[in-house]
Scaffold this motif. Structure first.
Motif, PDB file in Angstrom:
ATOM      1  N   VAL A 200       0.836  -1.111  -0.068  1.00  0.00           N
ATOM      2  CA  VAL A 200      -0.120   0.115  -0.068  1.00  0.00           C
ATOM      3  C   VAL A 200       0.768   1.227  -0.007  1.00  0.00           C
ATOM      4  CG1 VAL A 200      -1.984  -1.181   1.192  1.00  0.00           C
ATOM      5  CG2 VAL A 200      -0.397  -0.018   2.598  1.00  0.00           C
ATOM      6  N   GLY A 201       2.081   0.934  -0.096  1.00  0.00           N
ATOM      7  CA  GLY A 201       3.079   2.167  -0.148  1.00  0.00           C
ATOM      8  C   GLY A 201       3.079   3.319  -1.213  1.00  0.00           C
ATOM      9  N   ASP A 202       2.528   3.126  -2.309  1.00  0.00           N
ATOM     10  CA  ASP A 202       2.149   3.836  -3.426  1.00  0.00           C
ATOM     11  C   ASP A 202       1.470   5.190  -3.239  1.00  0.00           C
ATOM     12  OD1 ASP A 202       3.644   1.904  -4.949  1.00  0.00           O
ATOM     13  OD2 ASP A 202       1.663   1.341  -6.174  1.00  0.00           O
ATOM     14  N   ASP A 203       1.717   6.115  -3.809  1.00  0.00           N
ATOM     15  CA  ASP A 203       1.184   7.315  -3.586  1.00  0.00           C
ATOM     16  C   ASP A 203      -0.285   7.248  -3.657  1.00  0.00           C
ATOM     17  OD1 ASP A 203       3.518   8.599  -3.068  1.00  0.00           O
ATOM     18  OD2 ASP A 203       3.832   9.598  -4.810  1.00  0.00           O
ATOM     19  N   ASP A 204      -1.038   6.569  -4.603  1.00  0.00           N
ATOM     20  CA  ASP A 204      -2.425   6.386  -4.861  1.00  0.00           C
ATOM     21  C   ASP A 204      -3.283   5.609  -3.904  1.00  0.00           C
ATOM     22  OD1 ASP A 204      -0.998   4.734  -6.212  1.00  0.00           O
ATOM     23  OD2 ASP A 204      -2.263   4.432  -7.958  1.00  0.00           O
ATOM     24  N   LEU A 205      -2.476   4.911  -3.023  1.00  0.00           N
ATOM     25  CA  LEU A 205      -2.846   3.921  -1.951  1.00  0.00           C
ATOM     26  C   LEU A 205      -2.807   4.646  -0.642  1.00  0.00           C
ATOM     27  CD1 LEU A 205      -2.020   0.699  -3.525  1.00  0.00           C
ATOM     28  CD2 LEU A 205      -4.082   1.613  -3.370  1.00  0.00           C
ATOM     29  N   ALA A 206      -2.102   4.027   0.269  1.00  0.00           N
ATOM     30  CA  ALA A 206      -1.831   4.601   1.569  1.00  0.00           C
ATOM     31  C   ALA A 206      -0.707   5.770   1.519  1.00  0.00           C
ATOM     32  CB  ALA A 206      -1.614   3.700   2.571  1.00  0.00           C
ATOM     33  N   GLY A 207       0.243   5.455   0.760  1.00  0.00           N
ATOM     34  CA  GLY A 207       1.686   6.210   0.715  1.00  0.00           C
ATOM     35  C   GLY A 207       2.697   5.618   1.659  1.00  0.00           C
ATOM     36  N   ASP A 208       3.311   6.787   2.202  1.00  0.00           N
ATOM     37  CA  ASP A 208       4.521   6.590   3.170  1.00  0.00           C
ATOM     38  C   ASP A 208       3.558   6.788   4.543  1.00  0.00           C
ATOM     39  OD1 ASP A 208       6.592   5.964   1.553  1.00  0.00           O
ATOM     40  OD2 ASP A 208       7.034   8.367   1.300  1.00  0.00           O
ATOM     41  N   ILE A 209       4.346   6.309   5.527  1.00  0.00           N
ATOM     42  CA  ILE A 209       4.142   6.326   6.995  1.00  0.00           C
ATOM     43  C   ILE A 209       4.379   7.778   7.412  1.00  0.00           C
ATOM     44  CG2 ILE A 209       4.411   5.714   9.377  1.00  0.00           C
ATOM     45  CD1 ILE A 209       4.859   2.792   8.069  1.00  0.00           C
ATOM     46  N   GLU A 210       3.527   8.579   7.955  1.00  0.00           N
ATOM     47  CA  GLU A 210       3.896   9.675   8.367  1.00  0.00           C
ATOM     48  C   GLU A 210       4.329  10.134   9.911  1.00  0.00           C
ATOM     49  OE1 GLU A 210       1.805  13.620   5.972  1.00  0.00           O
ATOM     50  OE2 GLU A 210       0.710  12.977   7.945  1.00  0.00           O
ATOM     51  N   ARG A 211       3.462   9.450  10.681  1.00  0.00           N
ATOM     52  CA  ARG A 211       3.968   9.440  11.869  1.00  0.00           C
ATOM     53  C   ARG A 211       3.402   8.099  12.595  1.00  0.00           C
ATOM     54  NH1 ARG A 211       0.743  12.518  16.147  1.00  0.00           N
ATOM     55  NH2 ARG A 211      -1.435  11.921  16.125  1.00  0.00           N
ATOM     56  N   LEU A 212       4.220   7.942  13.798  1.00  0.00           N
ATOM     57  CA  LEU A 212       3.744   6.593  14.463  1.00  0.00           C
ATOM     58  C   LEU A 212       4.125   6.741  16.034  1.00  0.00           C
ATOM     59  CD1 LEU A 212       6.686   5.156  15.254  1.00  0.00           C
ATOM     60  CD2 LEU A 212       6.546   4.500  12.787  1.00  0.00           C
ATOM     61  N   SER A 213       3.466   5.766  16.627  1.00  0.00           N
ATOM     62  CA  SER A 213       3.695   5.685  18.241  1.00  0.00           C
ATOM     63  C   SER A 213       4.011   4.165  18.426  1.00  0.00           C
ATOM     64  CB  SER A 213       2.380   6.021  18.838  1.00  0.00           C
ATOM     65  OG  SER A 213       2.574   5.252  20.164  1.00  0.00           O
ATOM     66  N   GLY A 214       5.376   3.910  19.013  1.00  0.00           N
ATOM     67  CA  GLY A 214       5.831   2.722  19.105  1.00  0.00           C
ATOM     68  C   GLY A 214       5.981   2.433  20.583  1.00  0.00           C
ATOM     69  N   HIS A 215       6.199   1.053  20.624  1.00  0.00           N
ATOM     70  CA  HIS A 215       6.286   0.422  22.308  1.00  0.00           C
ATOM     71  C   HIS A 215       7.406  -0.773  21.993  1.00  0.00           C
ATOM     72  CE1 HIS A 215       4.870  -1.714  25.929  1.00  0.00           C
ATOM     73  NE2 HIS A 215       5.676  -0.500  26.381  1.00  0.00           N
ATOM     74  N   LEU A 216       8.276  -1.019  22.751  1.00  0.00           N
ATOM     75  CA  LEU A 216       8.958  -2.146  22.984  1.00  0.00           C
ATOM     76  C   LEU A 216       9.065  -2.521  24.436  1.00  0.00           C
ATOM     77  CD1 LEU A 216      12.391  -0.909  21.241  1.00  0.00           C
ATOM     78  CD2 LEU A 216      10.302  -1.969  20.218  1.00  0.00           C
ATOM     79  N   LYS A 217       9.157  -4.024  24.284  1.00  0.00           N
ATOM     80  CA  LYS A 217       9.257  -4.780  25.559  1.00  0.00           C
ATOM     81  C   LYS A 217      10.058  -5.937  25.777  1.00  0.00           C
ATOM     82  CE  LYS A 217       7.286  -5.899  29.862  1.00  0.00           C
ATOM     83  NZ  LYS A 217       7.540  -4.915  31.053  1.00  0.00           N
TER      84      LYS A 217
END
Ligand code: SOE
Length: 375
Positions: free
Chosen positions: A200-217
């Motif tokens: 889904v990374g194409d511009d006419d689909l979802a495009g790039d990830i713009e921001r995120l929230s992550g968690h590691l354990k």
């Protein structure tokens, strides 16, 4: 033209790629001819056994003697060994196929991608994200590109394993930050991020990830050293990670990866929901794709084993299913053909770098306890 190949690494991935190269002349007769010329490793006796088993003509204990002496260099070593030999090979004009994640850190991945850029498109630098080469994933990509799911709204990727669920499972390089970079995040999350970028990374689909929230354990802080009774080593990477995503074009997503999900061996699932339908893929049923189209009441399970499905005509009649190892045959076919034709191959080091940027952002977000933007 025969391509002489040098391969660093002879364990799990060495075996998977050597098997793929051996299958090519039988099933992909238009693939370039390949000579498994030299296998590289440090332990001479294990190396010569492996060379014999995996069909290599010779062995070498120093990659420096190999990288500019072969037509293609495969870097299948642990993550901390990805940068130096790959950079040296590319600087010598030798195409490189490097295992994922591209590097332990974003800084190293940056250097590798920059070197690949300087080497130029006619020196392919591939990053071995093998799941792009599952026929059902290619089928899903066609559906998405044809707009069959409509506007992409939500994506979900989970990669669950359980080989570290036991606190006494032995320590390995995969538990060490210096050598691996991260744990479930880099090892499993890199695959999930790459698949979502691919689909889904194409511009006419979802495009790039713009921001995120992550968690590691990390659940288990130290693990026993195999064959050394009473000795333990610290675990300095995550056992599990999760992340929430927002894409450029408004879609949202969630990611999860773990090595401690009891009962899940190699359970990678991708789900995508659009304004007109949904699809889901599970690596444990890799010959199938579940699709729900506008107006359907439930998912249809499509068996992706027909002759006109991606790569399938090279193998068996419809319904004679493929497995995990076939993904390596397909990616080796594409990569070696690109090398023989002096053309670009994807996924390349730019794709490896793009995945690494997401992994790095997840780590930064976890450290800061807040959402972070991707540059
Ligand atoms: C181990 O977690 C591992 O072998 C990964 O390193 C691979 O990339 C994945 O395909 C299967 O699991």
């Amino acid at each position: 033209m025969t391509l002489e190949v040098g391969v660093l690494g002879y364990r799990f991935m060495g075996k998977a790629h050597a098997n793929a190269m051996a299958r090519l002349p039988m099933f992909f007769p238009d693939a370039p001819e390949v000579e498994r010329r030299v296998l590289v490793g440090r332990d001479e006796s294990a190396l010569s056994d492996a060379a014999e088993r995996l069909g290599f003509d010779s062995t070498a204990t120093d990659w420096r003697d190999v990288v500019d002496d072969v037509d293609v260099f495969y870097n299948l070593g642990p993550n901390h060994v990805h940068r130096e030999p790959s950079v040296a090979a590319l600087e010598a004009g030798t195409p490189v196929f490097c295992e994922k994640p591209l590097a332990p850190t974003l800084e190293e991945a940056d250097v590798m991608a920059e070197t690949a850029r300087e080497a130029g498109d006619d020196v392919p630098a591939g990053c071995a994200f093998n799941y792009r080469f599952v026929p059902a994933i290619r089928y899903a990509k066609r559906l998405l590109e044809a707009g069959e799911l409509g506007e992409i709204r939500q994506v979900r990727g989970r990669y669950l394993q359980d080989w570290l669920v036991d606190s006494d499972a032995p320590w390995s390089w995969r538990n060490d930050e210096e050598m691996a970079g991260s744990g479930a995040l880099g090892d499993l999350g890199s695959h999930t991020v790459d698949l979502l970028r691919f689909l889904v990374g194409d511009d006419d689909l979802a495009g790039d990830i713009e921001r995120l929230s992550g968690h590691l354990k990390t659940f288990v802080d130290e693990r026993p050293v195999a064959d050394d009774a009473g000795e333990t080593r610290p675990v300095t990477v995550d056992d599990a990670y999760s992340a929430q995503l927002e894409f450029e074009n408004g879609a949202v997503g969630s990611l999860e990866g773990t090595r401690v999900a009891a009962g899940h061996k190699n359970d990678h699932t991708i789900e995508i929901h659009g304004s007109k339908g949904s699809l889901r893929f599970s690596l444990e049923r890799l010959n199938e794709l579940e699709v729900l189209r506008e107006g359907d009441r439930g998912y249809e399970t499509i068996l992706v084993t027909d002759e006109d499905d991606p790569y399938v005509d090279h193998w068996w009649p419809p319904g004679h299913v493929l497995g995990w190892e076939h993904t390596f045959v397909h990616e080796n076919y594409e990569f070696l053909s690109a090398v023989a034709d002096d053309r670009e191959f994807e996924p390349n080091f730019e794709d490896g770098l793009a995945a690494q940027q997401v992994l790095d952002a997840i780590e930064r977000s976890d450290e800061r306890g807040e959402w972070v933007a991707l540059e």
